[in-house]
Design an enzyme around this catalytic site. Structure first.
Site, PDB file in Angstrom:
ATOM      1  N   ASP A  90     -13.985  -7.283  -4.136  1.00 54.62           N
ATOM      2  CA  ASP A  90     -14.119  -7.405  -2.682  1.00 54.62           C
ATOM      3  C   ASP A  90     -15.376  -8.207  -2.377  1.00 54.62           C
ATOM      4  O   ASP A  90     -16.480  -7.796  -2.738  1.00 54.62           O
ATOM      5  CB  ASP A  90     -14.215  -6.013  -2.034  1.00 54.62           C
ATOM      6  CG  ASP A  90     -12.919  -5.218  -2.174  1.00 54.62           C
ATOM      7  OD1 ASP A  90     -11.871  -5.844  -2.412  1.00 54.62           O
ATOM      8  OD2 ASP A  90     -12.962  -3.979  -2.072  1.00 54.62           O
ATOM      9  N   ASP A 124       0.851  -1.188   0.000  1.00 52.01           N
ATOM     10  CA  ASP A 124       0.000   0.000   0.000  1.00 52.01           C
ATOM     11  C   ASP A 124       0.881   1.231   0.000  1.00 52.01           C
ATOM     12  O   ASP A 124       1.804   1.351   0.795  1.00 52.01           O
ATOM     13  CB  ASP A 124      -0.891   0.019   1.244  1.00 52.01           C
ATOM     14  CG  ASP A 124      -2.028  -0.985   1.110  1.00 52.01           C
ATOM     15  OD1 ASP A 124      -2.250  -1.495  -0.002  1.00 52.01           O
ATOM     16  OD2 ASP A 124      -2.690  -1.261   2.125  1.00 52.01           O
TER      17      ASP A 124
END
Lengths: 252, 199
Positions: A130, A11
């Protein structure tokens, strides 16, 4: 024989790794490029850089950052986070990314998958999904970092995504993410039986065996993880030798 | 100077960097006058055969590439670039390739496509291109079509449903089906070997 891929995910916020890594004898590495290089040297098969500012604050992914990765790292890498348009695809690919992952924007505008696939080739269009379990063998697609339900059935959405031209699917299990209890094998196996494009498992890795299960039980093509690598709980080298010992084809 | 042929197919940034890193001087161009001066050419490319050969023709590069090959200087095709060097491409139709290598481009005979990821490279015959390679070395592939030929030109291959030619060579005509610029340390070695061939 084609090998299963181990994929660390980093990230990135404002060009820095959000969670740095403490290696023995080395201070925390904040540069995502340096960290990516380190993982690559340890045997990572591919890298994912996820721009977490991009989706939340509507920021463009930093072109310079992607360019630097392309110059410095000689294994394939995927960039995600806040990709909304063909122009975003074009920008990131021109900077040297091999693949681009889309998530919320694809749900909003599925035609984006088709357009990108026709223009740049299916191999660089990664559909990231997701997933949240909502019933017996039933999962719903969530967006906005897992905070918003869409009413879409995961299996149907993935089939549609592949039909539209997605060349690879990243399956993020919201239920498993961060729990370290293993990947959602039921979900992964259900997807495996539906599509033949590469599937990447994401969310839930806690120990070596979790990786084995995803590869052996659900027959995924790649396994993505973040924190177990970042916190040094599992080293990529150790993981790959373990998997080879248990009969999973790996590049050593 | 090595010329990377820029015919509007795919990203060539990583390839350019990877070559420079191994000390090759490269120039990216589609100008025949510029490319003519080079001591070797690289034909990169990703995407569909039809689009690739269409762009080669659009930039009037086909005859030039054939003429360049006749001088004996090396021409190296990478991924789609390698496929375009063959005679025929059968990807959603049938198209004439550049024809410097004998054979055709056919779809891999398997269910899980594309062939995407790391696969073992098996050396079939000795060549300076594969100097220093070990039996367990892997390279990175992304493709769904492969070169079907007599196999004479195949230097190294990988197995994926079919026997996939990974490195091919017929004198000065060279091809890589995989991406050396994405193949880590093994790719670096292959680029250094290529540098020797260009000398």
């Amino acid at each position: 024989m084609l090998k299963k891929r181990i994929i660390p995910c980093l990230d990135v916020r404002n060009g820095q790794v959000v969670k740095g890594v403490q290696f023995e004898g080395i201070k925390e590495i904040a540069s995502p490029v340096a960290l990516g290089k380190k993982y690559s040297e340890e045997g990572a098969d591919e890298l994912v850089f996820y721009d977490i500012t991009a989706s939340k604050e509507d920021r463009q992914i930093f072109e310079d950052f992607v360019k630097e990765v392309a110059r410095e790292i000689n294994i394939p890498f995927c960039v995600g986070g806040g990709i909304k348009s063909i122009e975003d695809f074009s920008t990131v690919l021109k900077c040297g990314a091999d693949k681009v992952s889309i998530n919320s924007a694809a749900v909003k505008n599925p035609e984006l998958i088709k357009e990108a696939s026709e223009k740049f080739g299916a191999q660089c269009v990664v559909l990231s999904v997701d997933c949240k379990k909502v019933g017996e063998s039933k999962w719903e697609v969530f967006v906005r970092g897992g905070s918003e339900g869409t009413g879409l059935d995961v299996l149907e959405w993935i089939e549609k995504g592949v039909e539209l031209g997605a060349g690879e699917i990243v399956v993020n299990s919201i239920d498993s993410d961060g729990m370290k209890h293993g990947y959602d094998l039921e979900l992964l196996s259900a997807i495996r039986s539906r599509v033949s494009v590469p599937i990447i498992a994401s969310g839930g890795a806690g120990c070596l065996e979790d990786f084995y299960d995803a590869a052996a039980v659900s027959d995924v093509d790649g396994i993505l993880a973040a924190s177990v690598f970042h916190y040094g709980e599992i080293s990529i080298k150790e993981l790959k030798s373990y998997l080879v010992e248990r009969g999973i084809p790996m590049r050593l | 100077m090595i010329g990377i042929i820029d015919y509007g197919v795919g990203n060539i940034g990583s390839l350019t960097w990877a070559l420079k890193k191994q000390g090759l001087s490269v120039i990216v161009s589609n100008d025949i006058e510029v490319l003519k001066q080079c001591k070797g050419l690289i034909l990169p490319g990703v995407g569909a055969f039809r689009d690739g050969i269409g762009n080669i023709e659009k930039y009037n590069l086909k005859d030039f590439i054939i003429a360049f090959a006749e001088t004996g200087k090396p021409i190296v095709g990478i991924c789609l670039g390698m496929q375009l060097l063959y005679e025929i491409g059968r990807e959603n139709g049938e198209y004439q390739g550049i024809g410097l290598l004998k054979g055709s481009i056919e779809k891999i005979d398997g269910e899980r496509l594309p062939h995407m990821g790391w696969n073992e490279l098996v050396v079939k015959r000795e060549d300076p291109l594969v100097a220093g390679l070990k039996a367990s070395d892997h390279v990175y592939y992304v493709h769904s079509y492969f070169a079907l030929s007599s196999g004479e030109e195949v230097v190294a291959y990988s197995d994926y449903y079919n026997q996939i030619p990974g490195i091919v060579r017929s004198d000065n005509i060279i091809g890589f089906q995989f991406h050396p610029e994405k193949s880590g340390a093994v790719g670096e070695q292959l680029i250094r070997n290529l540098k020797e061939v260009f000398q």
